[in-house]
Design a protein around this motif. Structure first.
Motif, PDB file in Angstrom:
ATOM      1  N   UNK A 238       0.836  -1.202   0.000  1.00 52.48           N
ATOM      2  CA  UNK A 238       0.000   0.000   0.000  1.00 52.48           C
ATOM      3  C   UNK A 238       0.868   1.248   0.000  1.00 52.48           C
ATOM      4  N   UNK A 239       1.933   1.247   0.798  1.00 51.91           N
ATOM      5  CA  UNK A 239       2.837   2.395   0.837  1.00 51.91           C
ATOM      6  C   UNK A 239       3.417   2.684  -0.543  1.00 51.91           C
ATOM      7  N   UNK A 240       3.866   1.660  -1.238  1.00 49.37           N
ATOM      8  CA  UNK A 240       4.445   1.841  -2.567  1.00 49.37           C
ATOM      9  C   UNK A 240       3.409   2.410  -3.530  1.00 49.37           C
ATOM     10  N   UNK A 241       2.170   1.915  -3.437  1.00 51.74           N
ATOM     11  CA  UNK A 241       1.105   2.436  -4.295  1.00 51.74           C
ATOM     12  C   UNK A 241       0.846   3.916  -4.009  1.00 51.74           C
ATOM     13  N   UNK A 242       0.853   4.286  -2.724  1.00 50.78           N
ATOM     14  CA  UNK A 242       0.616   5.678  -2.358  1.00 50.78           C
ATOM     15  C   UNK A 242       1.779   6.575  -2.779  1.00 50.78           C
ATOM     16  N   UNK A 243       3.014   6.092  -2.627  1.00 52.86           N
ATOM     17  CA  UNK A 243       4.171   6.856  -3.100  1.00 52.86           C
ATOM     18  C   UNK A 243       4.096   7.069  -4.609  1.00 52.86           C
ATOM     19  N   UNK A 244       3.765   6.013  -5.321  1.00 48.15           N
ATOM     20  CA  UNK A 244       3.645   6.108  -6.776  1.00 48.15           C
ATOM     21  C   UNK A 244       2.587   7.150  -7.149  1.00 48.15           C
ATOM     22  N   UNK A 245       1.474   7.164  -6.403  1.00 51.23           N
ATOM     23  CA  UNK A 245       0.417   8.143  -6.653  1.00 51.23           C
ATOM     24  C   UNK A 245       0.914   9.568  -6.430  1.00 51.23           C
ATOM     25  N   UNK A 246       1.654   9.782  -5.320  1.00 47.04           N
ATOM     26  CA  UNK A 246       2.176  11.116  -5.029  1.00 47.04           C
ATOM     27  C   UNK A 246       3.193  11.564  -6.068  1.00 47.04           C
ATOM     28  N   UNK A 247       4.008  10.642  -6.552  1.00 46.78           N
ATOM     29  CA  UNK A 247       5.001  10.994  -7.568  1.00 46.78           C
ATOM     30  C   UNK A 247       4.316  11.382  -8.886  1.00 46.78           C
ATOM     31  N   UNK A 248       3.280  10.649  -9.248  1.00 44.13           N
ATOM     32  CA  UNK A 248       2.567  10.955 -10.487  1.00 44.13           C
ATOM     33  C   UNK A 248       1.880  12.308 -10.407  1.00 44.13           C
ATOM     34  N   UNK A 249       1.359  12.654  -9.222  1.00 42.29           N
ATOM     35  CA  UNK A 249       0.746  13.980  -9.035  1.00 42.29           C
ATOM     36  C   UNK A 249       1.738  15.091  -9.349  1.00 42.29           C
ATOM     37  N   UNK A 250       3.015  14.814  -9.073  1.00 41.14           N
ATOM     38  CA  UNK A 250       4.057  15.835  -9.206  1.00 41.14           C
ATOM     39  C   UNK A 250       4.888  15.642 -10.475  1.00 41.14           C
ATOM     40  N   UNK A 251       4.431  14.759 -11.367  1.00 38.78           N
ATOM     41  CA  UNK A 251       5.142  14.484 -12.625  1.00 38.78           C
ATOM     42  C   UNK A 251       6.598  14.093 -12.383  1.00 38.78           C
ATOM     43  N   UNK A 252       6.818  13.338 -11.317  1.00 36.78           N
ATOM     44  CA  UNK A 252       8.172  12.889 -10.982  1.00 36.78           C
ATOM     45  C   UNK A 252       8.386  11.489 -11.539  1.00 36.78           C
ATOM     46  N   UNK A 253       9.367  11.345 -12.405  1.00 34.41           N
ATOM     47  CA  UNK A 253       9.692  10.040 -12.985  1.00 34.41           C
ATOM     48  C   UNK A 253      10.640   9.302 -12.045  1.00 34.41           C
ATOM     49  N   UNK A 254      10.039   8.642 -11.046  1.00 36.33           N
ATOM     50  CA  UNK A 254      10.849   7.943 -10.055  1.00 36.33           C
ATOM     51  C   UNK A 254      10.753   6.437 -10.156  1.00 36.33           C
ATOM     52  N   UNK A 255      10.379   5.927 -11.351  1.00 31.84           N
ATOM     53  CA  UNK A 255      10.114   4.492 -11.495  1.00 31.84           C
ATOM     54  C   UNK A 255      11.329   3.638 -11.144  1.00 31.84           C
ATOM     55  N   UNK A 256      12.504   4.011 -11.672  1.00 32.79           N
ATOM     56  CA  UNK A 256      13.712   3.217 -11.417  1.00 32.79           C
ATOM     57  C   UNK A 256      14.075   3.271  -9.933  1.00 32.79           C
TER      58      UNK A 256
END
Length: 348
Positions: A238-256
């Motif tokens: 769940x934490x990873x899903x929420x982090x991914x959501x926050x990064x997408x809100x900010x257009x941050x390409x943090x996938x790697x």
């Protein structure tokens, strides 16, 4: 007079260490602060200790509330805070007397939104420095985007992080942090600092990194490091899903970076499952671990990472996971745990 820093200390059953924590804050050479103690339903004498210090010092106030967890306590504290900046201190930790003086000097000089220092993890007399993997200095938005954000979650070197996700080794501008803290999922109980600190750093315009260790994190056997939560693996996903959501809100390409972060902290989930799940025999613990590794977000992370990127023993652990040799991984975890117990006896 309005304080410059509001120091918020969530407190839950830390009577053994609470006085030392509070004295380390009171002894600061920087004096323009208030201390807000949030007694989160303690069942030991922690609440009484909070009241004692509040009666002795006019700049200390106490909030007594029902137990709701660390996120709930942090929300209660920041709601009451009056300072321009916010500092969170865990109630079993301590800080050097010149921490705020040094960090606020940089805040004033650069009008920084976030100031970051290093920290040490301590067990008895055994201490490990947690270093930042970015250079000390001032980062405006341009430098944040080119040098800081690409290494924020994972540095691509032997260090696990570029910047520790801990809230406690940072001072935040209150106006930047408050909404993020107030919107934090209170159900998150593993990695909750990351869900606040990384979005806050992405929103910041000015950050100063001070590569000196002023914060001392106390590792105790009763802490979450050694406790077992059968829901931990689900909570981490769940934490990873929420982090991914926050990064997408900010257009941050943090996938790697997020893949490496997921893999690294999956090791902690797996360690706890294999070592501390007393309800299941080892064979079934290994089966539960295999099921966790099959979860899509976890499986994708381990497929994306470079096993040689983690350094030292973690490389070996990652390779054992990739080879599905979980019994050997259990033996490796057990051996390290045995060595840590010996060190605690020697230094404690």
């Amino acid at each position: 007079m309005r304080p410059v820093i509001s120091v918020i200390v969530p407190v839950y059953n830390t009577e053994k260490y609470l006085r030392a924590c509070l004295e380390s804050i009171i002894d600061q050479t920087f004096r323009e602060y208030e201390i807000i103690l949030v007694d989160d339903g303690s069942t030991d004498s922690s609440g009484s200790i909070c009241d004692e210090y509040s009666s002795r010092y006019s700049f200390i106030s106490v909030i007594h509330k029902e137990n709701g967890g660390i996120a709930s306590a942090r929300k209660a504290g920041i709601e009451k805070a009056a300072g321009k900046y916010i500092s969170y201190i865990d109630s079993d930790d301590s800080i050097d007397p010149d921490m705020y003086e040094n960090m606020m000097d940089k805040a004033d000089q650069y009008d920084a939104d976030v100031i970051i220092c290093e920290m040490t993890s301590e067990t008895g007399k055994y201490s490990v420095l947690q270093k930042n993997a970015v250079e000390s200095g001032y980062y405006d938005k341009k430098r944040l985007q080119s040098e800081f954000y690409p290494r924020m979650l994972f540095s691509g070197e032997e260090r696990t992080f570029g910047i520790s996700p801990s809230l406690c080794n940072k001072i935040f501008r209150r106006s930047l942090l408050k909404d993020i803290i107030m919107n934090t999922e209170e159900s998150i109980s593993f990695g909750e600092d990351a869900l606040c600190s990384f979005p806050c750093l992405l929103d910041a315009e000015k950050v100063y990194v001070l590569n000196k260790a002023f914060y001392h994190y106390r590792m105790v056997n009763s802490s979450s490091t050694h406790s077992y939560d059968k829901e931990l693996m689900c909570k981490f996903i769940l934490l990873i899903e929420l982090l991914d959501r926050e990064f997408k809100k900010r257009d941050f390409d943090g996938k790697w970076q997020l893949a490496h972060y997921t893999a690294r902290f999956s090791l902690e989930c797996i360690r706890k499952e294999l070592l501390f799940n007393r309800e299941l025999p080892l064979k079934k613990r290994i089966t539960e671990t295999e099921r966790y590794l099959e979860q899509p977000r976890v499986a994708e992370a381990f497929q994306a990472v470079s096993y040689d990127a983690f350094g030292g023993a973690n490389n070996i652990k990652m390779k054992l996971i990739g080879q599905k040799r979980l019994f050997l991984l259990y033996l490796l975890f057990s051996g390290k745990e045995f060595i840590l117990r010996l060190q605690n006896r020697a230094f404690g």
